[in-house]
Design a protein around this motif. Sequence first.
Motif, PDB file in Angstrom:
ATOM      1  N   GLY A 180       0.780  -1.231   0.000  1.00 54.70           N
ATOM      2  CA  GLY A 180       0.000   0.000   0.000  1.00 54.70           C
ATOM      3  C   GLY A 180       0.807   1.273   0.000  1.00 54.70           C
ATOM      4  O   GLY A 180       0.279   2.343   0.308  1.00 54.70           O
ATOM      5  N   ASP A 199       1.542  -5.391   5.253  1.00 51.62           N
ATOM      6  CA  ASP A 199       0.123  -5.715   5.080  1.00 51.62           C
ATOM      7  C   ASP A 199      -0.277  -6.693   6.177  1.00 51.62           C
ATOM      8  O   ASP A 199       0.263  -7.799   6.251  1.00 51.62           O
ATOM      9  CB  ASP A 199      -0.078  -6.332   3.691  1.00 51.62           C
ATOM     10  N   ASN A 249      -0.799  -1.872   7.616  1.00 54.86           N
ATOM     11  CA  ASN A 249      -1.784  -1.303   6.692  1.00 54.86           C
ATOM     12  C   ASN A 249      -2.902  -2.310   6.386  1.00 54.86           C
ATOM     13  O   ASN A 249      -2.765  -3.505   6.647  1.00 54.86           O
ATOM     14  CB  ASN A 249      -1.076  -0.883   5.403  1.00 54.86           C
ATOM     15  N   LYS A 250      -3.988  -1.807   5.809  1.00 57.97           N
ATOM     16  CA  LYS A 250      -5.142  -2.591   5.357  1.00 57.97           C
ATOM     17  C   LYS A 250      -5.898  -3.222   6.532  1.00 57.97           C
ATOM     18  O   LYS A 250      -6.217  -4.415   6.528  1.00 57.97           O
ATOM     19  CB  LYS A 250      -4.717  -3.672   4.357  1.00 57.97           C
ATOM     20  N   THR A 291      -6.327   2.115   7.903  1.00 59.22           N
ATOM     21  CA  THR A 291      -7.284   1.490   7.003  1.00 59.22           C
ATOM     22  C   THR A 291      -6.793   1.676   5.574  1.00 59.22           C
ATOM     23  O   THR A 291      -6.193   2.683   5.247  1.00 59.22           O
ATOM     24  CB  THR A 291      -8.663   2.154   7.160  1.00 59.22           C
ATOM     25  N   THR A 292      -7.019   0.664   4.734  1.00 59.37           N
ATOM     26  CA  THR A 292      -6.636   0.806   3.332  1.00 59.37           C
ATOM     27  C   THR A 292      -7.200   2.109   2.808  1.00 59.37           C
ATOM     28  O   THR A 292      -8.397   2.357   2.867  1.00 59.37           O
ATOM     29  CB  THR A 292      -7.191  -0.360   2.504  1.00 59.37           C
TER      30      THR A 292
END
Length: 750
Positions: free
Chosen positions: A22, A58, A90-91, A121-122
Motif C-alpha cells: 500500500g 500488510d 496497513n489494510k 485502514t486501506t
Amino acid sequence: MTREDVQDYFIKIILIGDSGVGKSTLLSRFSRNSENEVGFDFATRYYRDAIDALLIYDISKRCTYANIERWFKELRDHADANIIIMLIGNKSDLRHLRSVSNDEEKEFAEIYRIVSQRQLTTISSSTSPIKIKIKYYIDDKEPAYLLELCQTYPVKLKDFKTALDRDCNKYKFFFMSLYDDPIGEVRREITDNEQLLPYYRGIIVAYLESIQANSLKRKQNTSDYTLSVPIEYIDETKLWNEHVINKNIQCKIVNNDDILEQLRPLVLELRWLKFHMDSTSIELKQLKQMRKERKQKKEKHDLEVPYHPYSLLFYQAASAGQNSISFLKEDFNDSTREDIRCIVGDELFVVPQEIKSHYHCRTDRNHEGIDGNCEAFGKLLKLVLKRLNESNHKCSRLDNKDETRILCTFMSRIHCVWFIDFICKFENDEWNLSKCFVYPQFPVPDQVPIGELCSLKLIDHNDYGALEHLLPTLPTMGFKLLVQYIETLCTRYNIKKCGITFLYNNGIHKMINGKIEIIEQTRKSIILVEKDEDKKPSEASATGDNGQNSIGSIIKISKYQLIRNEMNAHKILDGHPHVRSMLNLESWGVVTGCGANISFIELSGFGIPLNSGHLTSNENFEKYFTQTKLAIEHIHKQKYLHRDIKPTNIIIINDNLTLNDFDVSCRMDDYEKRKISVGARKYSSPLHQNGSLYREEDDYLSSLLTFISFRYDYDDYSNENKIKVLNDTLRRTFIPDTIKDEIRIILNIK
C-alpha cells in the motif's frame, strides 16, 4: 492567516516495505489531499536527508511482516542514524484476514526501539471518476492493446478483468511496477483480484501470458523443469540410411550465413555475462569424478547423462530474456536416455536438440564427418519427421508452400555444437526429408572445433570447483553460434526478438540502437560507451585526449546487487576530484531483454586505466600515487572501504586520476562484508585473510602493490611473497621515496 503568513517546509519521508503493501496508495492520498503548505517528498528509493521513515506491511499477509526486519536493516545501513521510524500495519479493513497479532507488532517495535506503531485502514482515493489507460500485451506480441477505464482510482485486478473482453481464466497477469524496490523485478505477477495495480505516469502497463501456451515454459532460474517424452528404441543409423543415403538426399557442410542469422548489438555479451552470473554455484565435482573413473576403467566413451545439466545451462543462457523460447530436459524412465528439447512460441512446437558423448572427426574417407555422426543426425531426423507428421505445425515455410525447414542442434558433451538444417517436403500425404545442411565443418583429430563451447582439458587438468572457472572472459565461438541460433529461431517462427533496453530509475527507457562500443568485458561486468557520430572512443584514445572531448560518460553493466551496492557508495562518496562519480543520482537502473538481475550504472568521464605509459617518470609516479592516496583518504573519511584497488580500477581522465569501481566496497560498520576476501588476488592486501576484518591499511597496501607492480612485477601471489615484495621495494633505487615512506608507515618499519 494569510498566504504571506505561511512558511513553506520541505520534509522528506521514506516509504519502504514489500510490493503490494500500500505504499503507492498512501503516497497518492498525501500528495492529493494535503491542504497545508507543506511539501511531502515521499521517496521509496532514496535515503539521504530523510528525517522520517514509514515501515509498512500488510496485516493480512504475514510474509510482508516477515520481511520488515530486512527493510529495517536497510534503513539502518543507508539512512541517517537519527531517522525516526514508524511501523505501520496497513489494510486494517482486512482484519478478518489478519495474520500478524498486535502483540507481535508491539514486541517488534520495542526490540528495535521504533517510535510508534499504528494501523491504517486501506486508504481510499478521491470519489471522482477519472480516465485511466491500461496498455496491455498478450504473450509479448506487438501491437499492444489499449483499454480505457473511467472510474475512481486506484484500480484493482478485478476491475481490469471486468473490462477485458476475453476469458481471464486463460491468462496469467503481470504488471510493470517502478515504485517499489527492488527495481530488478520489472514485471510482477498479480493473482489477488483485490490487489491494487501499479499506476505509473498516467498509465497501467500489463502483460498477459496464455496459460496453455506457456504451460511447458521454464520458470526463471529453474533448471530442473522437465518435459515427458515417450521412449522409442529405433536404430537411428538405419533410419538415416533409409531416408538419406539410399535416397541420395543432398546433405553437405555449408557456411555460417547459410544457416544462422547475424547478431544484434550487445545481445551476445549480455547473455555471456548472464551465463557467468548463473554458473558461479554450478559444481563440477560429479562430472570430474565421472571422467576420472572413465579413464581408470579405460572405457571407450563418456556417459552422456552427466553432461546434460551443464548443456542445458548453455542453452538457457543463450536464450536469456527471450521468453518465447525455452529449453527443457526430457524426462525418461530410462535414465540412460535423456536429451534437451526447445519449446518455440505459442504453437508448442518442440525443436529437438541432441546431446552425444562424442563425435567422429573428419577422416580421409569422410572429409566432412557427416556420415560418421549419422546416429545423432538420424535421431534428430526421426523426431523432426514425427513432429511434422503428427501435428498441424505452422512452421517456417520456404518459397514453395509444400516445404518447411527445421533447424536443430547436435552438441557433443559440453565441448562443441553443430547445427543441422532439415528441409522437408510434403508429398504423398506425409513429410519427408528433401535436403540437409550442416554447420560448421567437423574438425580433424586433435583440432579445436569451430563451435567449441568449453574446453574439456580444463575439466581434467585443473582443480576448478565451479563451471564459471572453465569459462573465458569473452564468449566462446560455440556460445556465439548458440545465440545466433536463438536469433534465427525467432525469425523463422515470427517471434518478436527481445529488445535490449536501459530502464532508468526515473522511468526513462533507452533502447540500444547499435551506436555503442564495448571497451571492456570481464567475468562480472561490461563497460561500454555510446559512439559519437564523428569520433569513436577508440580513436579518441589513440589521439591522446582520452576521449573526454567526445565522450562524457561510460555505462557499466553488472549483477543487480553489485550495481545497487555501487550506487549506494556513490551517493556518499561523489564530489571528490579523485573519485569517479555517477553522472547523476538517477543514472542507474535495469537492463531488460537479457534475463533477470542485470543492471547498469552510468559514470562520468571516459578515460584509460592506469598503465606503465602513465608512470614513465618518477614525477608522474609520485603524482598519481599521491592522487590515489587522496582518494582513499576521502573514502575512509566517509566511513567506506574500497576493497578492490587495482590498475583497471584507477582511471586517468584528462591527466587526472580517479578511483573507480565501488561494486564490492562496503561501509566500515558492515562487519560481515569486511570478513570476506574480494578483489584481484595479485593486488589484495597481504595482511587480510578471509574471516578477519578488512581494515583501512589494507586499501593502502593494495594501492602500493598496484603501483609497485608496474616497475617490479611478481608472479607469486601468496601473502608471504607480497610481504617480501614490499620489503624488497625499500632497496630498489627505481622506486620513488614516496612509495617507500608509505610502506614503512603501514608495515611499521623503521
